[in-house]
Motif scaffolding. Structure first.
Motif, PDB file in Angstrom:
ATOM      1  N   SER A 194       0.845  -1.198   0.000  1.00  0.00           N
ATOM      2  CA  SER A 194       0.000   0.000   0.000  1.00  0.00           C
ATOM      3  C   SER A 194       0.875   1.242   0.000  1.00  0.00           C
ATOM      4  CB  SER A 194      -0.896   0.026   1.240  1.00  0.00           C
ATOM      5  OG  SER A 194      -1.706  -1.097   1.258  1.00  0.00           O
ATOM      6  N   HIS A 195       1.950   1.199   0.808  1.00  0.00           N
ATOM      7  CA  HIS A 195       2.837   2.364   0.883  1.00  0.00           C
ATOM      8  C   HIS A 195       3.507   2.609  -0.476  1.00  0.00           C
ATOM      9  CE1 HIS A 195       6.453   4.569   2.767  1.00  0.00           C
ATOM     10  NE2 HIS A 195       5.466   5.401   2.564  1.00  0.00           N
ATOM     11  N   ALA A 196       3.922   1.529  -1.131  1.00  0.00           N
ATOM     12  CA  ALA A 196       4.568   1.684  -2.448  1.00  0.00           C
ATOM     13  C   ALA A 196       3.595   2.314  -3.448  1.00  0.00           C
ATOM     14  CB  ALA A 196       5.032   0.319  -2.955  1.00  0.00           C
ATOM     15  N   ASN A 197       2.339   1.932  -3.356  1.00  0.00           N
ATOM     16  CA  ASN A 197       1.309   2.494  -4.251  1.00  0.00           C
ATOM     17  C   ASN A 197       1.160   4.000  -4.025  1.00  0.00           C
ATOM     18  OD1 ASN A 197      -0.659   2.362  -6.205  1.00  0.00           O
ATOM     19  ND2 ASN A 197      -2.249   1.493  -4.900  1.00  0.00           N
ATOM     20  N   VAL A 198       1.170   4.402  -2.736  1.00  0.00           N
ATOM     21  CA  VAL A 198       1.038   5.833  -2.410  1.00  0.00           C
ATOM     22  C   VAL A 198       2.277   6.596  -2.890  1.00  0.00           C
ATOM     23  CG1 VAL A 198       0.864   7.506  -0.501  1.00  0.00           C
ATOM     24  CG2 VAL A 198      -0.487   5.396  -0.444  1.00  0.00           C
ATOM     25  N   GLN A 199       3.447   6.003  -2.665  1.00  0.00           N
ATOM     26  CA  GLN A 199       4.687   6.679  -3.105  1.00  0.00           C
ATOM     27  C   GLN A 199       4.708   6.857  -4.626  1.00  0.00           C
ATOM     28  OE1 GLN A 199       7.504   4.106  -1.043  1.00  0.00           O
ATOM     29  NE2 GLN A 199       8.302   5.936  -0.021  1.00  0.00           N
ATOM     30  N   SER A 200       4.219   5.836  -5.306  1.00  0.00           N
ATOM     31  CA  SER A 200       4.198   5.937  -6.766  1.00  0.00           C
ATOM     32  C   SER A 200       3.235   7.038  -7.213  1.00  0.00           C
ATOM     33  CB  SER A 200       3.845   4.559  -7.323  1.00  0.00           C
ATOM     34  OG  SER A 200       3.114   4.642  -8.453  1.00  0.00           O
ATOM     35  N   LEU A 201       2.120   7.194  -6.501  1.00  0.00           N
ATOM     36  CA  LEU A 201       1.170   8.272  -6.826  1.00  0.00           C
ATOM     37  C   LEU A 201       1.842   9.644  -6.660  1.00  0.00           C
ATOM     38  CD1 LEU A 201      -1.979   8.867  -7.359  1.00  0.00           C
ATOM     39  CD2 LEU A 201      -2.040   9.407  -4.934  1.00  0.00           C
ATOM     40  N   ILE A 202       2.609   9.789  -5.573  1.00  0.00           N
ATOM     41  CA  ILE A 202       3.293  11.067  -5.317  1.00  0.00           C
ATOM     42  C   ILE A 202       4.234  11.385  -6.490  1.00  0.00           C
ATOM     43  CG2 ILE A 202       4.910  12.277  -3.753  1.00  0.00           C
ATOM     44  CD1 ILE A 202       3.716  10.453  -1.483  1.00  0.00           C
ATOM     45  N   SER A 203       4.991  10.373  -6.942  1.00  0.00           N
ATOM     46  CA  SER A 203       5.918  10.593  -8.077  1.00  0.00           C
ATOM     47  C   SER A 203       5.162  10.961  -9.343  1.00  0.00           C
ATOM     48  CB  SER A 203       6.733   9.345  -8.395  1.00  0.00           C
ATOM     49  OG  SER A 203       7.219   8.791  -7.250  1.00  0.00           O
ATOM     50  N   GLU A 204       3.994  10.327  -9.553  1.00  0.00           N
ATOM     51  CA  GLU A 204       3.227  10.629 -10.769  1.00  0.00           C
ATOM     52  C   GLU A 204       2.766  12.092 -10.768  1.00  0.00           C
ATOM     53  OE1 GLU A 204       0.149   7.493 -11.373  1.00  0.00           O
ATOM     54  OE2 GLU A 204       1.615   6.225 -10.385  1.00  0.00           O
ATOM     55  N   TYR A 205       2.315  12.573  -9.601  1.00  0.00           N
ATOM     56  CA  TYR A 205       1.918  13.986  -9.507  1.00  0.00           C
ATOM     57  C   TYR A 205       3.123  14.879  -9.804  1.00  0.00           C
ATOM     58  CZ  TYR A 205      -2.849  13.622  -7.600  1.00  0.00           C
ATOM     59  OH  TYR A 205      -4.206  13.405  -7.450  1.00  0.00           O
ATOM     60  N   GLN A 206       4.277  14.504  -9.230  1.00  0.00           N
ATOM     61  CA  GLN A 206       5.485  15.310  -9.422  1.00  0.00           C
ATOM     62  C   GLN A 206       5.873  15.350 -10.913  1.00  0.00           C
ATOM     63  OE1 GLN A 206       7.183  16.944  -6.729  1.00  0.00           O
ATOM     64  NE2 GLN A 206       7.970  18.029  -8.523  1.00  0.00           N
ATOM     65  N   ASP A 207       5.791  14.185 -11.569  1.00  0.00           N
ATOM     66  CA  ASP A 207       6.141  14.121 -12.998  1.00  0.00           C
ATOM     67  C   ASP A 207       5.279  15.075 -13.812  1.00  0.00           C
ATOM     68  OD1 ASP A 207       7.956  12.237 -12.414  1.00  0.00           O
ATOM     69  OD2 ASP A 207       6.795  10.524 -13.158  1.00  0.00           O
ATOM     70  N   LYS A 208       3.982  15.067 -13.538  1.00  0.00           N
ATOM     71  CA  LYS A 208       3.071  15.932 -14.316  1.00  0.00           C
ATOM     72  C   LYS A 208       3.390  17.395 -14.034  1.00  0.00           C
ATOM     73  CE  LYS A 208       0.755  12.644 -16.223  1.00  0.00           C
ATOM     74  NZ  LYS A 208       1.753  11.617 -15.997  1.00  0.00           N
ATOM     75  N   GLN A 209       3.742  17.682 -12.796  1.00  0.00           N
ATOM     76  CA  GLN A 209       4.059  19.068 -12.420  1.00  0.00           C
ATOM     77  C   GLN A 209       5.310  19.564 -13.151  1.00  0.00           C
ATOM     78  OE1 GLN A 209       3.748  19.936  -8.200  1.00  0.00           O
ATOM     79  NE2 GLN A 209       5.549  21.237  -8.306  1.00  0.00           N
ATOM     80  N   ASP A 210       6.268  18.651 -13.361  1.00  0.00           N
ATOM     81  CA  ASP A 210       7.550  19.050 -13.948  1.00  0.00           C
ATOM     82  C   ASP A 210       7.534  19.160 -15.474  1.00  0.00           C
ATOM     83  OD1 ASP A 210       8.502  19.108 -11.426  1.00  0.00           O
ATOM     84  OD2 ASP A 210       9.474  17.129 -11.499  1.00  0.00           O
ATOM     85  N   VAL A 211       6.504  18.580 -16.107  1.00  0.00           N
ATOM     86  CA  VAL A 211       6.487  18.617 -17.576  1.00  0.00           C
ATOM     87  C   VAL A 211       6.313  20.055 -18.058  1.00  0.00           C
ATOM     88  CG1 VAL A 211       5.185  17.960 -19.648  1.00  0.00           C
ATOM     89  CG2 VAL A 211       5.479  16.328 -17.797  1.00  0.00           C
ATOM     90  N   VAL A 212       7.156  20.489 -18.959  1.00  0.00           N
ATOM     91  CA  VAL A 212       6.978  21.808 -19.573  1.00  0.00           C
ATOM     92  C   VAL A 212       6.970  21.612 -21.088  1.00  0.00           C
ATOM     93  CG1 VAL A 212       7.894  24.128 -19.861  1.00  0.00           C
ATOM     94  CG2 VAL A 212       8.143  22.943 -17.668  1.00  0.00           C
ATOM     95  N   VAL A 213       5.887  22.051 -21.707  1.00  0.00           N
ATOM     96  CA  VAL A 213       5.800  21.940 -23.154  1.00  0.00           C
ATOM     97  C   VAL A 213       5.962  23.337 -23.732  1.00  0.00           C
ATOM     98  CG1 VAL A 213       4.264  21.315 -25.063  1.00  0.00           C
ATOM     99  CG2 VAL A 213       4.226  19.991 -22.955  1.00  0.00           C
ATOM    100  N   ASP A 214       6.801  23.473 -24.742  1.00  0.00           N
ATOM    101  CA  ASP A 214       6.982  24.780 -25.366  1.00  0.00           C
ATOM    102  C   ASP A 214       5.820  25.007 -26.319  1.00  0.00           C
ATOM    103  OD1 ASP A 214       7.725  27.084 -26.491  1.00  0.00           O
ATOM    104  OD2 ASP A 214       9.766  26.452 -27.040  1.00  0.00           O
ATOM    105  N   LEU A 215       4.752  25.533 -25.742  1.00  0.00           N
ATOM    106  CA  LEU A 215       3.505  25.656 -26.484  1.00  0.00           C
ATOM    107  C   LEU A 215       3.608  26.624 -27.650  1.00  0.00           C
ATOM    108  CD1 LEU A 215       1.033  24.039 -25.507  1.00  0.00           C
ATOM    109  CD2 LEU A 215       0.034  26.196 -24.884  1.00  0.00           C
ATOM    110  N   GLU A 216       4.317  27.750 -27.409  1.00  0.00           N
ATOM    111  CA  GLU A 216       4.458  28.765 -28.470  1.00  0.00           C
ATOM    112  C   GLU A 216       5.027  28.124 -29.729  1.00  0.00           C
ATOM    113  OE1 GLU A 216       4.135  32.370 -28.617  1.00  0.00           O
ATOM    114  OE2 GLU A 216       2.643  31.863 -27.090  1.00  0.00           O
ATOM    115  N   ASN A 217       6.151  27.374 -29.534  1.00  0.00           N
ATOM    116  CA  ASN A 217       6.803  26.747 -30.679  1.00  0.00           C
ATOM    117  C   ASN A 217       5.906  25.728 -31.345  1.00  0.00           C
ATOM    118  OD1 ASN A 217       9.077  28.179 -30.664  1.00  0.00           O
ATOM    119  ND2 ASN A 217      10.325  26.699 -29.519  1.00  0.00           N
ATOM    120  N   GLU A 218       5.212  24.940 -30.477  1.00  0.00           N
ATOM    121  CA  GLU A 218       4.317  23.918 -31.045  1.00  0.00           C
ATOM    122  C   GLU A 218       3.224  24.561 -31.874  1.00  0.00           C
ATOM    123  OE1 GLU A 218       2.709  20.883 -28.612  1.00  0.00           O
ATOM    124  OE2 GLU A 218       4.674  20.080 -28.094  1.00  0.00           O
ATOM    125  N   LEU A 219       2.650  25.677 -31.346  1.00  0.00           N
ATOM    126  CA  LEU A 219       1.577  26.348 -32.075  1.00  0.00           C
ATOM    127  C   LEU A 219       2.102  26.976 -33.362  1.00  0.00           C
ATOM    128  CD1 LEU A 219      -0.299  27.947 -29.061  1.00  0.00           C
ATOM    129  CD2 LEU A 219      -1.121  26.131 -30.549  1.00  0.00           C
TER     130      LEU A 219
END
Ligand SMILES: Nc1nc2c(ncn2[C@@H]2O[C@H](COP(=O)(O)OP(=O)(O)OP(=O)(O)O)[C@@H](O)[C@H]2O)c(=O)[nH]1
Ligand SMILES: [Mg+2]
Length: 514
Positions: free
Chosen positions: A470-495
């Motif tokens: 159960s603890h490993a599942n919670v820790q993995s959830l924390i990392s998933e939130y962190q990963d999404k927070q860290d993603v930066v997409v260069d939207l200007e260039n993409e557009l």
């Protein structure tokens, strides 16, 4: 067609908050303590329509024109259920829907999760099946004859949409039995949405263990969880109710206001103003803000089906299935007898809602990024300057992950709430919830390493491995939130790249015609 929601309240906390929630929505729908509609000759036809049209989502209509909550009350300990029964609206509930454990001898998580649960689950399954019975012509006929025979209740659904479980993660019953029910619902009704209102634990040792076990279950078996933190409720009570020593009654009153707001779009008819929407998107194009999209529902002309059920809420707010822990904020909070003193201007409301002071979870919004937001505003003739909201949202662009379009959805319900002329509820999916889970995970690690109080669980049949997993599942959830927070997409260039592609295509087409 009505899309019904079945409500389940589990354990002491679940039953206490659940009871206040039902009191609150009964008042909202003008229902008396016995479940009859209170008629008011001054109520306009349109208001009456708005009040009653979607009532069947949460209430079944009985043969004698009474409304019966679609609710099941459960506890391993019969005590809290007796309190609900004896309460102000206790007689409104179907008496068959109280499901209690065999004895009042208190036990731990193991008893709630393993031992006692089989008897409770058996009994509750029968009750649930009756609640979920779907109307068919044959059944309608049968019901008519039954009505004649014994004036019995009609507990039929048109097309159930899902479940909401109210429980605490700190209690052994709330966490053990509460999440077991979610697992049961998810496995047995895979097409329906399972949601929960979950009260986070205090810092007590056993509550931390219960919460880690329960949280892991929520990650796997709930589609959407509304998190509630007592510490935050305490602060709100101190600040707005001016109560130096808040009680559970105060905390539950605050919670019921927010729950009423969250569920109002499921229970109310909304309308849409397409003109506003079109002009908004045109202006957006000029402004070149392509990743912000606001939907306004605010006119009386065209019925709109936005966010009006659990499925749509899930679709709009949960871009990644495991990241489904939502925060609720509400404005205004007040003492019942002081509702008239509240400032209900839209600008004050929006300022409060996007700050941490009106949130039911103890978070700092700046510590994370929003994945999505949904804002429900209620009031008659809401004169909302949508451009103010739009501009405010544009200023907040930095606070959102920039890789998801359609970030904020605004729904206007043209019916005033019970106590104030206007109110607003904000639902956010934000990565800063990971900090709450990280604090819980750290306390758990300290206790688990030294096996503090672990014997209470192992002697009741809960394996140590269940804790580690159960603890490993919670820790993995924390990392998933962190990963999404860290993603930066260069939207200007993409557009720009998309624009370039489009112009090349257009040039090619014009070459072809020349
Ligand atoms: N907000 C709020 N929290 C409550 C209330 N009652 C209990 N709690 C919290 O819930 C947790 C304890 O869970 P309970 O619901 O009392 O326990 P239970 O689910 O009945 O489980 P048992 O341990 O088997 O009794 C603690 O964190 C309490 O602070 C309530 O009425 N309102
Ligand atoms: Mg209890």
């Amino acid at each position: 067609m009505v899309r019904e929601i079945i409500h389940l309240q589990v354990g002491q906390c679940g039953n206490q908050i659940g009871n206040v929630f039902w009191e609150s929505i009964c008042k909202d729908h003008q229902l008396s303590e016995s479940g009859s509609l209170i008629s008011d000759p001054e109520t306009s036809k349109n208001k009456l329509r708005l009040q009653t049209e979607k009532m069947s989502v949460y209430f079944a209509e009985s043969s004698d024109n009474k409304y019966v909550p679609r609710a099941i009350m459960l506890d391993t300990d019969p005590g809290p259920l007796e309190v609900v029964k004896a309460g102000r609206i206790g007689k409104m509930f179907n008496p068959d829907n109280y499901v209690a454990g065999a004895s009042s001898v208190l036990g731990g998580y193991g008893r709630s999760y393993l031992t006692e649960s089989s008897q409770i689950i058996e009994e509750y399954t029968e009750v649930l099946q009756k609640e979920l019975e779907v109307k068919s012509q044959k059944k309608k006929k049968r019901v008519k004859t039954e009505k004649k025979r014994k004036g019995g209740e009609v507990q039929l659904c048109d097309s159930p949409q899902g479940f909401q479980v109210m429980h605490s993660l700190g209690g052994s019953t709330g966490s053990g039995l509460g999440t077991l029910l979610l697992e049961h619902l998810r496995n047995n009704y895979p097409t329906l949405v399972t949601s929960s209102f979950s009260v986070l634990p205090s810092q007590l040792i056993v509550e931390t263990y219960h919460a880690i076990l329960g949280l892991s279950q929520l990650i796997d078996h709930s589609h959407a969880t509304f998190t509630i933190d007592n510490a935050s409720l305490f602060n709100i009570c101190k600040r707005t109710l001016k109560s130096s020593n808040p009680t559970y009654k105060d905390l539950n009153w605050i919670t019921s206001l927010a729950m009423n707001g969250v569920t109002s779009s499921f229970r109310r008819v909304q309308n849409n103003n397409t003109k506003e929407e079109i002009s908004l998107s045109q202006k957006k194009k000029k402004k070149k803000i392509n990743y912000f999209y606001i939907v306004i529902a605010g006119d009386y002309r065209i019925p709109c089906k936005l966010n009006d059920d659990l499925h749509k809420m899930r679709l709009n707010l949960i871009p990644f299935p495991r990241l489904h822990f939502l925060l609720m904020s509400h404005y205004p909070f007040f003492k019942v007898d002081e509702s008239k003193k509240v400032d209900t201007s839209v600008s004050t409301m929006t300022d409060y809602l996007w700050s941490s002071v009106s949130s039911l979870a103890n978070i700092v919004p700046g510590d994370g990024k929003y994945l999505s937001d949904s804002f429900v505003i209620r009031g008659e003739n809401v004169s909302m300057n949508i451009w103010d909201v739009f501009n405010m949202s544009s200023h907040m662009a930095e606070d959102f992950v920039n890789f998801i379009p359609n970030l904020i959805k605004i729904t206007v319900i043209p019916l005033a709430p019970t106590y104030t002329p206007l109110n607003g509820t904000l639902l956010c999916n934000t990565t800063c919830i990971k900090n709450t889970f990280a604090a819980l995970s750290s306390t758990f690690s300290q206790l688990f390493q030294r096996k503090t109080m672990l014997h209470r669980f192992t002697r009741e049949g809960i394996d140590e491995l269940q804790f580690s997993e159960s603890h490993a599942n919670v820790q993995s959830l924390i990392s998933e939130y962190q990963d999404k927070q860290d993603v930066v997409v260069d939207l200007e260039n993409e557009l720009d790249a998309v624009d370039e592609e489009n112009s090349i295509e257009q040039n090619n087409e014009s070459d072809f015609y020349e």
